[in-house]
Scaffold this active site. Structure first.
Site, short mmCIF file in Angstrom:
data_model
loop_
_atom_site.label_atom_id
_atom_site.label_comp_id
_atom_site.label_asym_id
_atom_site.label_seq_id
_atom_site.Cartn_x
_atom_site.Cartn_y
_atom_site.Cartn_z
N ARG A 76 10.78 -6.19 5.75
CA ARG A 76 10.51 -4.76 5.52
C ARG A 76 11.32 -3.88 6.47
O ARG A 76 11.41 -4.16 7.65
CB ARG A 76 9.02 -4.50 5.73
N ARG A 133 10.13 -1.70 11.75
CA ARG A 133 9.06 -1.14 12.57
C ARG A 133 8.85 -1.97 13.83
O ARG A 133 8.93 -3.19 13.77
CB ARG A 133 7.74 -1.12 11.77
N LYS A 141 0.83 -1.21 0.00
CA LYS A 141 0.00 0.00 0.00
C LYS A 141 0.86 1.26 0.00
O LYS A 141 0.64 2.16 -0.78
CB LYS A 141 -0.89 0.06 1.26
N ARG A 188 -10.61 1.63 8.15
CA ARG A 188 -10.25 0.25 8.48
C ARG A 188 -11.39 -0.48 9.18
O ARG A 188 -11.25 -1.68 9.44
CB ARG A 188 -9.07 0.27 9.44
N ARG A 240 -2.46 -8.25 13.42
CA ARG A 240 -2.92 -7.26 12.44
C ARG A 240 -3.60 -7.92 11.25
O ARG A 240 -4.57 -7.40 10.72
CB ARG A 240 -1.74 -6.40 11.97
P1 AMP Z 1 -0.20 0.88 9.19
O1 AMP Z 1 1.09 1.57 9.00
O2 AMP Z 1 -1.28 1.40 8.29
O3 AMP Z 1 -0.07 -0.62 9.14
O4 AMP Z 1 -0.70 1.24 10.68
C1 AMP Z 1 0.07 0.88 11.81
C2 AMP Z 1 -0.80 0.83 13.04
O5 AMP Z 1 -1.38 2.12 13.30
C3 AMP Z 1 -1.99 -0.12 12.98
O6 AMP Z 1 -1.64 -1.46 13.26
C4 AMP Z 1 -2.92 0.49 14.03
O7 AMP Z 1 -2.48 0.19 15.35
C5 AMP Z 1 -2.70 1.99 13.80
N1 AMP Z 1 -3.63 2.52 12.78
C6 AMP Z 1 -3.32 3.03 11.55
N2 AMP Z 1 -4.41 3.40 10.87
C7 AMP Z 1 -5.46 3.12 11.68
C8 AMP Z 1 -6.87 3.26 11.55
N3 AMP Z 1 -7.44 3.74 10.42
N4 AMP Z 1 -7.65 2.87 12.59
C9 AMP Z 1 -7.11 2.39 13.73
N5 AMP Z 1 -5.80 2.21 13.91
C10 AMP Z 1 -4.96 2.58 12.91
#
Ligand code: AMP
Length: 225
Positions: free
Chosen positions: A133, A165, A21, A96, A176
């Site tokens: 990653r 990360r 993404k 989400r 996740r």
């Molecule tokens: P990502 O980089 O998009 O995988 O986001 C990393 C983490 O941030 C996720 O595992 C959630 O803990 C939090 N997060 C990011 N976007 C959202 C969202 N739209 N709703 C809730 N938590 C989020």
């Protein structure tokens, strides 16, 4: 150079963690000259700044859990109200949940979403990708362990530190992926029913995936002004 002679382009990129993404979103944002709004990047910035909000967010993130919808709505509505979103935006990581999708619908004018792109990558492939990653803590560029920037730990674009990360541990990744299947995957039907969903095979070289995304998007794009 971004393409600028068109109406607002408002895109959403879906895909499970590690589907690419962030990589595809960065390219699309450059192509259309629209801001790449990654809620994950916004939260990681708050964590780096060490604010109270950042400290709370880190607990959810490290556990691989979603932050509450009302918190995310506050963050996203504030971001979408900034002047750089006039020509559109690209959302990566939001919505989400069903609640977030309903919130977004309220924030965007009727018929205002151009397309939702679903990067389809099987679960075993993403687990492998996530374990290799690495990410720049300054500019967010994503690398794989094969890249020189990952090996040296220094970003070739901005000189920032390149790290794994905190939430890319196997346990958090499993959590996740389960959350994605339960809460986010059902949203795809919601966008499909509105004729907005373009599903793209996300396996393979990022350049090939980018070409597929562009082909899939073409019919949805607004006409030149
Ligand atoms: P990502 O980089 O998009 O995988 O986001 C990393 C983490 O941030 C996720 O595992 C959630 O803990 C939090 N997060 C990011 N976007 C959202 C969202 N739209 N709703 C809730 N938590 C989020």
């Amino acid at each position: 150079m971004g393409e600028t002679n068109h109406g607002p382009v408002r895109l959403i990129v879906f895909g499970r963690q590690g589907a690419g993404k962030g990589t595809q979103a960065a390219r699309l944002s450059e192509r259309f000259g629209i801001p790449h709004i990654s809620t994950g990047d916004m939260l990681r910035e708050a964590v780096r700044e060490g604010t109270d909000f950042g400290k709370q967010a880190k607990e959810y993130m490290d556990a691989g859990q979603l932050l509450p919808d009302d918190v995310m709505l506050g963050l996203v509505s504030e971001r979408l109200a900034r002047p750089d979103t006039e020509r559109g935006w690209l959302l990566d990581g939001f919505p989400r949940t069903a609640g977030q999708a309903a919130d977004l619908q309220r924030l965007v004018p009727e018929g205002g979403i151009t397309a939702a792109i679903n990067l389809e990558v099987p679960e075993d492939v993403v687990v492998e990708r996530i374990s290799s990653r690495r990410v720049c803590t300054e500019c967010g560029t994503i690398y794989s362990t094969n890249d020189e920037s990952a090996r040296s730990g220094t970003c070739e674009k901005c000189g920032g530190e390149v790290v794994q990360r905190d939430d890319d541990t196997e346990e958090a990744v499993r959590e996740r992926l389960a959350t994605y299947n339960e809460q986010t995957a059902p949203l795809l039907d919601h966008f499909d029913a509105q004729g907005l969903l373009a599903t793209v095979d996300g396996v393979g070289d990022p350049d090939d995936v980018a070409s597929r995304v562009n082909v899939a998007l073409d019919p949805s794009l607004p006409h030149p002004q």
